[in-house]
Design a protein around this motif. Sequence first.
Motif, PDB file in Angstrom:
ATOM      1  N   LEU A  18       0.945  -1.114  -0.132  1.00 16.29           N
ATOM      2  CA  LEU A  18       0.049  -0.093   0.140  1.00 16.29           C
ATOM      3  C   LEU A  18       0.896   1.268   0.072  1.00 16.29           C
ATOM      4  CD1 LEU A  18      -2.800   1.944   0.190  1.00 16.29           C
ATOM      5  CD2 LEU A  18      -2.997   0.788   2.727  1.00 16.29           C
ATOM      6  N   ALA A  19       1.823   1.284   0.897  1.00 19.35           N
ATOM      7  CA  ALA A  19       2.967   2.528   0.554  1.00 19.35           C
ATOM      8  C   ALA A  19       3.548   2.942  -0.514  1.00 19.35           C
ATOM      9  CB  ALA A  19       3.981   2.508   1.782  1.00 19.35           C
ATOM     10  N   THR A  20       3.553   1.109  -1.538  1.00 16.60           N
ATOM     11  CA  THR A  20       4.048   1.412  -2.391  1.00 16.60           C
ATOM     12  C   THR A  20       3.126   1.910  -3.559  1.00 16.60           C
ATOM     13  OG1 THR A  20       5.970   0.120  -2.352  1.00 16.60           O
ATOM     14  CG2 THR A  20       5.235   0.546  -4.791  1.00 16.60           C
ATOM     15  N   ARG A  21       1.919   1.496  -3.651  1.00 15.99           N
ATOM     16  CA  ARG A  21       1.134   2.437  -4.818  1.00 15.99           C
ATOM     17  C   ARG A  21       0.401   3.935  -4.227  1.00 15.99           C
ATOM     18  NH1 ARG A  21      -1.270  -2.542  -3.204  1.00 15.99           N
ATOM     19  NH2 ARG A  21      -3.450  -1.608  -2.109  1.00 15.99           N
ATOM     20  N   LEU A  22       0.479   4.269  -2.774  1.00 14.35           N
ATOM     21  CA  LEU A  22       0.271   5.845  -2.464  1.00 14.35           C
ATOM     22  C   LEU A  22       2.071   6.680  -2.885  1.00 14.35           C
ATOM     23  CD1 LEU A  22      -1.474   5.219   1.420  1.00 14.35           C
ATOM     24  CD2 LEU A  22      -2.298   5.932  -1.030  1.00 14.35           C
ATOM     25  N   LEU A  23       2.736   5.574  -3.012  1.00 15.02           N
ATOM     26  CA  LEU A  23       3.722   6.634  -3.318  1.00 15.02           C
ATOM     27  C   LEU A  23       4.032   7.069  -4.978  1.00 15.02           C
ATOM     28  CD1 LEU A  23       6.301   8.643  -1.970  1.00 15.02           C
ATOM     29  CD2 LEU A  23       7.980   6.269  -2.251  1.00 15.02           C
ATOM     30  N   ALA A  24       4.148   5.951  -5.165  1.00 11.65           N
ATOM     31  CA  ALA A  24       3.975   5.761  -6.912  1.00 11.65           C
ATOM     32  C   ALA A  24       3.001   6.685  -7.411  1.00 11.65           C
ATOM     33  CB  ALA A  24       3.518   4.550  -7.285  1.00 11.65           C
ATOM     34  N   SER A  25       1.647   6.555  -6.735  1.00 12.00           N
ATOM     35  CA  SER A  25      -0.098   7.605  -7.045  1.00 12.00           C
ATOM     36  C   SER A  25       0.805   9.090  -7.003  1.00 12.00           C
ATOM     37  CB  SER A  25      -1.012   6.950  -6.526  1.00 12.00           C
ATOM     38  OG  SER A  25      -2.021   8.389  -6.714  1.00 12.00           O
ATOM     39  N   GLN A  26       1.279   9.537  -6.050  1.00 12.15           N
ATOM     40  CA  GLN A  26       1.537  10.933  -5.229  1.00 12.15           C
ATOM     41  C   GLN A  26       2.379  11.257  -5.775  1.00 12.15           C
ATOM     42  OE1 GLN A  26      -0.589  12.308  -2.157  1.00 12.15           O
ATOM     43  NE2 GLN A  26      -2.127  10.184  -1.862  1.00 12.15           N
ATOM     44  N   TYR A  27       3.478  10.641  -5.899  1.00  8.82           N
ATOM     45  CA  TYR A  27       5.224  11.257  -5.708  1.00  8.82           C
ATOM     46  C   TYR A  27       5.904  10.447  -7.042  1.00  8.82           C
ATOM     47  CZ  TYR A  27       3.789  15.014  -2.458  1.00  8.82           C
ATOM     48  OH  TYR A  27       2.825  15.630  -1.902  1.00  8.82           O
ATOM     49  N   PRO A  28       5.278  10.143  -8.271  1.00 10.63           N
ATOM     50  CA  PRO A  28       5.916   8.987  -8.823  1.00 10.63           C
ATOM     51  C   PRO A  28       7.732   9.190  -8.635  1.00 10.63           C
ATOM     52  CG  PRO A  28       4.701  10.460  -9.767  1.00 10.63           C
ATOM     53  CD  PRO A  28       4.628  10.968  -8.618  1.00 10.63           C
ATOM     54  N   GLU A  29       8.124  10.609  -8.640  1.00  6.68           N
ATOM     55  CA  GLU A  29       9.482  10.826  -8.714  1.00  6.68           C
ATOM     56  C   GLU A  29      10.751   9.751  -7.571  1.00  6.68           C
ATOM     57  OE1 GLU A  29       7.872  13.949  -6.001  1.00  6.68           O
ATOM     58  OE2 GLU A  29       7.349  13.228  -7.828  1.00  6.68           O
ATOM     59  N   LEU A  30       9.250   9.458  -6.202  1.00  5.30           N
ATOM     60  CA  LEU A  30      10.212   9.051  -5.463  1.00  5.30           C
ATOM     61  C   LEU A  30      10.077   7.030  -5.261  1.00  5.30           C
ATOM     62  CD1 LEU A  30       9.365  11.189  -2.292  1.00  5.30           C
ATOM     63  CD2 LEU A  30      11.486  10.966  -3.862  1.00  5.30           C
ATOM     64  N   SER A  31       9.261   7.036  -6.680  1.00  4.97           N
ATOM     65  CA  SER A  31       8.055   6.136  -6.327  1.00  4.97           C
ATOM     66  C   SER A  31       9.579   4.670  -6.326  1.00  4.97           C
ATOM     67  CB  SER A  31       7.271   5.438  -7.638  1.00  4.97           C
ATOM     68  OG  SER A  31       8.428   5.429  -8.780  1.00  4.97           O
ATOM     69  N   THR A  32      11.375   5.394  -6.908  1.00  5.39           N
ATOM     70  CA  THR A  32      11.965   3.819  -7.858  1.00  5.39           C
ATOM     71  C   THR A  32      12.752   3.713  -6.246  1.00  5.39           C
ATOM     72  OG1 THR A  32      13.948   6.091  -8.213  1.00  5.39           O
ATOM     73  CG2 THR A  32      12.307   5.058  -9.431  1.00  5.39           C
ATOM     74  N   LEU A  33      12.780   4.511  -5.492  1.00  9.88           N
ATOM     75  CA  LEU A  33      13.438   4.623  -4.265  1.00  9.88           C
ATOM     76  C   LEU A  33      12.784   3.014  -3.359  1.00  9.88           C
ATOM     77  CD1 LEU A  33      13.917   7.941  -3.004  1.00  9.88           C
ATOM     78  CD2 LEU A  33      15.310   6.705  -3.925  1.00  9.88           C
ATOM     79  N   GLU A  34      13.334   2.330  -2.783  1.00  6.18           N
ATOM     80  CA  GLU A  34      13.382   1.101  -1.391  1.00  6.18           C
ATOM     81  C   GLU A  34      12.660   1.471  -0.599  1.00  6.18           C
ATOM     82  OE1 GLU A  34      15.049  -2.566   0.502  1.00  6.18           O
ATOM     83  OE2 GLU A  34      16.322  -1.140   0.299  1.00  6.18           O
ATOM     84  N   ILE A  35      11.201   0.570  -0.085  1.00  6.31           N
ATOM     85  CA  ILE A  35      10.813   0.958   0.564  1.00  6.31           C
ATOM     86  C   ILE A  35      10.733  -0.319   1.844  1.00  6.31           C
ATOM     87  CG2 ILE A  35       8.547   1.266   1.194  1.00  6.31           C
ATOM     88  CD1 ILE A  35       7.597   2.847  -0.973  1.00  6.31           C
ATOM     89  N   ARG A  36      11.107  -0.080   3.315  1.00  6.47           N
ATOM     90  CA  ARG A  36      10.946  -0.926   3.542  1.00  6.47           C
ATOM     91  C   ARG A  36      10.119  -0.358   5.536  1.00  6.47           C
ATOM     92  NH1 ARG A  36      15.564  -1.379   7.414  1.00  6.47           N
ATOM     93  NH2 ARG A  36      16.573   0.023   6.266  1.00  6.47           N
ATOM     94  N   LYS A  37       9.609  -1.639   6.292  1.00  6.68           N
ATOM     95  CA  LYS A  37       8.860  -1.517   6.587  1.00  6.68           C
ATOM     96  C   LYS A  37       9.811  -1.002   8.463  1.00  6.68           C
ATOM     97  CE  LYS A  37       4.069  -1.582   8.597  1.00  6.68           C
ATOM     98  NZ  LYS A  37       2.867  -2.722   8.388  1.00  6.68           N
ATOM     99  N   VAL A  38       9.979  -0.232   8.809  1.00  6.49           N
ATOM    100  CA  VAL A  38      10.755  -0.352   9.631  1.00  6.49           C
ATOM    101  C   VAL A  38       9.969  -1.307  11.222  1.00  6.49           C
ATOM    102  CG1 VAL A  38      12.551   1.030   9.162  1.00  6.49           C
ATOM    103  CG2 VAL A  38      11.165   1.785  10.462  1.00  6.49           C
ATOM    104  N   GLY A  39       8.945  -0.348  11.449  1.00  6.50           N
ATOM    105  CA  GLY A  39       7.734  -0.850  12.765  1.00  6.50           C
ATOM    106  C   GLY A  39       7.032   0.385  13.051  1.00  6.50           C
ATOM    107  N   SER A  40       6.046   0.509  14.109  1.00 12.47           N
ATOM    108  CA  SER A  40       5.382   1.635  14.513  1.00 12.47           C
ATOM    109  C   SER A  40       5.529   2.228  16.271  1.00 12.47           C
ATOM    110  CB  SER A  40       4.192   0.921  14.254  1.00 12.47           C
ATOM    111  OG  SER A  40       3.793   0.079  15.450  1.00 12.47           O
TER     112      SER A  40
END
Length: 299
Positions: A18-40
Amino acid sequence: MSDAMGTLASEFDVDVSLATRLLASQYPELSTLEIRKVGSGWDNWIFRLGSTLALRFPRRNVAGIAIRNEQIWLPLLEKRLPLQIPTPIKVGQPDGEYPWYWSVIQWLDGETADIVFLDQNQGQVLGSFFEALHRAAPANAPKNPFRGGSLFERENLFLKRITTLIQKNEPVIEDIMSIWHNGLSVPIDVPSTWIHGDLHPLNVLATNGTITSIIDWGDMGQGDRAADLAAIWMLFPDRAMRQSSIAECASVTEATWRRAKAWAVFYAVLFKTAGLSGDQRMARIAEGIFRNLLEDTYS
């Protein structure tokens, strides 16, 4: 920080997909960066974005409201504060897949202050931060009804937590209760200022013994600075460090220091009851606060 004992359940889960989809939809210039969940934490899901950025997604509706405070007001505060803060770089919008605003921020390195040994001069560093932060806020700035209000508004919750500790055979030292009542008896004698609103050791980052960042500003608003100043008894086990921090806060009144110590008692009791639910980290912080307050009382 929550009033409840333990972390509250999430009202909306965010995974990498979901984080990847939201980022790609709203800020595609950042969507090539790796996304890694680190906690909450209590309020937000945290993801690493590449090597220098992070994503914060609220877990609960109240956190969705709080993150808007950060997005609107942190850019104004950042210019005058001597420590790093997680000012949003980009603001994510709610959409059909996710109901709240979210943020792209700089990743701030460091360890939380409860697990590091802070250098001797860090009392002065924190005091300087308080002096820079605790200034008048604009009239339309948010108000913090919980941390920024009167201690009398917290008395019922405090007594409920004290009762819980007694029922669990946890000792409540008479001198600690005296510090609480001493602060409770002092009215707020100064105008409201900006406050962080949740300034405990888990929201302070340090590297190599030096405080570098203050994070998690969702509770920021106008209020009594005493609620923030309580952090001095949370962070510094060394009395000389506490004294240097207090000395740096030249604008603080004696009545405000009394309220600050009472706020420290209040937080310690909340943390101690969190420890009853298995959060030993919070329990250790609470014991440290009690020791520090008693040392200053007896010295």
